[in-house]
Motif scaffolding. Structure first.
Motif, PDB file in Angstrom:
ATOM      1  N   TYR A  40       0.960  -1.240  -0.083  1.00  0.00           N
ATOM      2  CA  TYR A  40      -0.048   0.263   0.067  1.00  0.00           C
ATOM      3  C   TYR A  40       0.997   1.256   0.049  1.00  0.00           C
ATOM      4  N   THR A  41       0.274   2.295  -0.438  1.00  0.00           N
ATOM      5  CA  THR A  41       1.131   3.587  -0.358  1.00  0.00           C
ATOM      6  C   THR A  41       0.545   4.524   0.795  1.00  0.00           C
ATOM      7  N   GLU A  42       1.340   5.367   1.170  1.00  0.00           N
ATOM      8  CA  GLU A  42       1.070   6.435   2.136  1.00  0.00           C
ATOM      9  C   GLU A  42      -0.212   7.331   1.840  1.00  0.00           C
ATOM     10  N   GLU A  43      -0.424   7.294   0.624  1.00  0.00           N
ATOM     11  CA  GLU A  43      -1.597   8.203  -0.097  1.00  0.00           C
ATOM     12  C   GLU A  43      -3.108   7.181   0.315  1.00  0.00           C
ATOM     13  N   GLU A  44      -2.788   5.955   0.038  1.00  0.00           N
ATOM     14  CA  GLU A  44      -3.964   5.093   0.332  1.00  0.00           C
ATOM     15  C   GLU A  44      -4.395   4.915   1.735  1.00  0.00           C
ATOM     16  N   ILE A  45      -3.435   4.836   2.441  1.00  0.00           N
ATOM     17  CA  ILE A  45      -3.575   4.950   4.054  1.00  0.00           C
ATOM     18  C   ILE A  45      -4.216   6.362   4.456  1.00  0.00           C
ATOM     19  N   GLU A  46      -3.780   7.384   3.882  1.00  0.00           N
ATOM     20  CA  GLU A  46      -4.225   8.775   4.416  1.00  0.00           C
ATOM     21  C   GLU A  46      -5.690   8.681   3.965  1.00  0.00           C
ATOM     22  N   ARG A  47      -6.015   8.257   2.826  1.00  0.00           N
ATOM     23  CA  ARG A  47      -7.642   8.514   2.166  1.00  0.00           C
ATOM     24  C   ARG A  47      -8.343   7.518   3.107  1.00  0.00           C
ATOM     25  N   ILE A  48      -7.900   6.325   3.451  1.00  0.00           N
ATOM     26  CA  ILE A  48      -8.653   5.679   4.301  1.00  0.00           C
ATOM     27  C   ILE A  48      -9.083   6.320   5.657  1.00  0.00           C
ATOM     28  N   PHE A  49      -7.907   6.628   6.357  1.00  0.00           N
ATOM     29  CA  PHE A  49      -8.126   7.502   7.664  1.00  0.00           C
ATOM     30  C   PHE A  49      -8.836   8.627   7.467  1.00  0.00           C
TER      31      PHE A  49
END
Length: 74
Positions: A40-49
């Motif tokens: 996963y990317t940091e952007e994906e994690i940021e979007r989830i949270f």
């Protein structure tokens, strides 16, 4: 008075059950952090949270202003 007590008990029962369901789901989301199983990317994690925080904030707001449902009123 008895109706109020019954409604409160109903709320507590439903709240406990639903909060436990959310905790279970959050544990499943946490499992996604395993780098041996997922990439996963940091952007994906940021979007989830970011999305989860928006939903959480909206839910809290509904308890602060329970009667403000955006309904038409004069």
């Amino acid at each position: 008075m008895a109706e109020n007590i019954e409604r409160h008990e109903k709320f507590r029962d439903a709240a406990v059950r639903r909060v436990r369901n959310v905790e279970t789901t959050l544990r499943r989301i946490r499992n996604l952090s395993n780098p041996n199983s997922y990439a996963y990317t940091e952007e994906e994690i940021e979007r989830i949270f970011s999305h989860l925080q928006t939903v959480l904030d909206s839910t809290r707001e509904s308890f602060i202003r329970p009667l403000d449902r955006g309904e038409f009123r004069f």
